[in-house]
Design an enzyme around this catalytic site. Structure first.
Site, PDB file in Angstrom:
ATOM      1  CB  ILE A 105      -0.947   0.001   1.228  1.00  0.00           C
ATOM      2  CG1 ILE A 105      -1.687  -1.340   1.337  1.00  0.00           C
ATOM      3  CG2 ILE A 105      -1.935   1.143   1.157  1.00  0.00           C
ATOM      4  CD1 ILE A 105      -2.430  -1.753   0.076  1.00  0.00           C
ATOM      5  CD  GLU A 106       3.227   3.675   3.657  1.00  0.00           C
ATOM      6  OE1 GLU A 106       3.605   4.604   2.913  1.00  0.00           O
ATOM      7  OE2 GLU A 106       2.604   3.868   4.714  1.00  0.00           O
ATOM      8  CB  SER A 107       6.418   1.728  -1.993  1.00  0.00           C
ATOM      9  OG  SER A 107       6.647   0.377  -1.609  1.00  0.00           O
ATOM     10  CE1 TYR A 129      -0.843   3.328   4.467  1.00  0.00           C
ATOM     11  CE2 TYR A 129      -1.257   2.614   6.720  1.00  0.00           C
ATOM     12  CZ  TYR A 129      -0.389   2.830   5.678  1.00  0.00           C
ATOM     13  OH  TYR A 129       0.936   2.544   5.825  1.00  0.00           O
TER      14      TYR A 129
END
Length: 463
Positions: free
Chosen positions: A125-127, A229
């Site tokens: 999810i971050e990158s 998120y």
């Protein structure tokens, strides 16, 4: 009139011209000429089978998963599962192609810090598992650290090196940060939420909710981005554990290259290292994504570089001359440079040197041969017209002895110091090997040198 009309119609019908008939045997060629090919007749649909699923099916699968973190299905999570398995399957496929590059390392790091292995899905999810991705606000790397947070966890962030793009360093820092957030809130979902929006926003949401202590209880009081998120993280956690049920099969998976870390303890260029070791610059860049502009500066000279494991023994064995030769980049001749005139006697002596023919044996490399004969790799290449460091067993190399030339360049000055005049192709390591008991560090100390850069004509104190 009544009976003449049918008779007239029959006569007219007989006069109509009909095409020539053909037999079954004769008709194959005609049929072939008048029919369409199968590709033209049948529509060519390019589609992918996407299995149907229901809320209850997903719920049943999630309940049967063995997880360390809480995971209860709701409409928000279900909508993201639909999104990543139906509407945006390409993103999921991209993640599948990259996951084997990093997941083994993630598991090792999380086990080391005694954390749930499910945390690794947060990097998706971050990158999207891209170690060099940059967000619009300046966060970098697999775990999207901001510069200040990166420095807080000991990562270098400067114009030449950005450790936030180093997968191992970034994962180690992310594990430490997430573990500290878990200690703060006592709940993994809240820790992950705090990783996204900061612990201050989570505390504020807890206060506004009347002191609730779970993510879904404070959901409505969190920033909008954070509300999506955790559900995205949980959707990916489900999908990557149920790939077959949604017809996902990695088509072109990428696997990590086995590597070893080697410390050169000097500023260097990746292009020069690749040239000396017959490595591909792109491979070095891929293994060392934190290095910008293909250069390690003096300020980061102590960093260890990753090199392919297959090449590590050769580099370790020849580390001294490789490290020394890394500073031997060609120097441009400037108008202000003084020309160094070599005496005729020394030129004659250089011409009269006797060359030897060396036959390459199994296990030989240019560095080892050069060291054995007291010459440089560049000299051997020049004498034999070699464009690269590649040599083959049985190949014959012409090598000129360096001893006569070296002795001719050693003099004693008025202060009683022994000096050596640097020759083309020389390096500090080569000079130290020519004079017994002399080391590179001694030469640098005697001549007040701060790096290994020397040039022809320069006089060095060697004793």
């Amino acid at each position: 009139m009544t009976w003449s009309r049918p008779f007239l119609l029959a006569v007219l019908t007989c006069t109509i011209h009909l095409p020539q008939a053909f037999s079954q045997e004769e008709g194959d060629e005609v049929a072939a000429a008048t029919t369409f090919s199968e590709e033209e007749v049948l529509p060519n649909y390019q589609y992918e089978y996407i299995p149907d699923f229901t809320y209850d099916q997903i719920d049943s699968r999630i309940k049967s998963m063995d997880l360390e973190m809480p995971f209860k299905l709701n409409d928000r999570i279900f909508s993201f599962i639909q999104y990543f398995t139906v509407r945006n399957r390409d993103y999921t496929k991209m993640v599948l192609a990259r996951k084997d590059l990093f997941f083994p390392m993630f598991d090792e790091m999380l086990e080391k810090h005694e954390m749930p292995l499910e945390v690794k899905y947060l990097a998706i999810i971050e990158s999207g598992l891209d170690p060099q991705i940059r967000s619009r606000v300046g966060a970098m790397g697999l775990w999207q650290f901001m510069p200040a947070t990166g420095r807080m966890y000991g990562m270098n962030v400067n114009p030449y090196v950005d450790d936030r793009m180093d997968p191992e360093l970034a994962t180690e820092s992310a594990a430490k940060y997430l573990k500290s957030l878990y200690r703060m809130f006592g709940d993994w979902e809240l820790a992950l939420a705090a990783y996204n929006c900061g612990p201050g926003n989570v505390r504020k949401a807890i206060r506004r909710s009347g002191g609730k202590k779970t993510f879904w209880e404070i959901y409505n009081y969190l920033p909008r981005e954070t509300r999506g998120y955790i559900p995205q993280f949980q959707a990916m956690l489900y999908i990557l554990n149920h790939l077959d049920e949604h017809n996902f099969h990695p088509e072109e998976p990428t696997y990590a290259v086995a590597y070893e870390k080697i410390r050169f303890d000097r500023a260097l260029s990746l292009e020069k290292l690749a040239e000396l070791t017959n490595l591909c610059v792109a491979d070095l860049e891929k293994l060392n994504p934190s290095i910008k502009n293909r250069k390690v500066p003096e300020s980061n000279r102590t960093m260890a570089l990753r090199v392919p494991k297959s090449k590590a023994p050769f580099i370790q064995e020849n580390l001294a001359w490789i490290s020394d030769s890394l500073g031997n980049a060609p120097l441009p001749l400037l108008a202000s440079d003084k020309l160094i005139v070599q005496p005729v006697e020394s030129l004659a002596q250089e011409i009269q040197r006797e060359g030897i023919t060396y036959r390459v044996k199994s296990g030989d490399v240019l560095g080892k041969i050069a060291s054995r004969h007291g010459v440089s790799v560049s000299q051997i290449k020049s004498w034999n017209g070699l464009s690269s460091n590649l040599i083959r067993v049985g190949q014959r190399l012409t090598i000129y002895s360096a001893s006569t030339g070296a002795i001719a360049q050693v003099q004693t000055n008025s202060n009683g110091q022994k000096t050596y005049t640097v020759q083309p192709g020389d390096s500090l390591w080569i000079i130290s090997r020519r004079h017994e008991g002399l080391t590179v560090e001694q030469i640098k100390r005697l001549n007040n040198l701060h790096n290994n850069n020397i040039k022809p004509g320069q006089k060095l104190i060697i004793g």
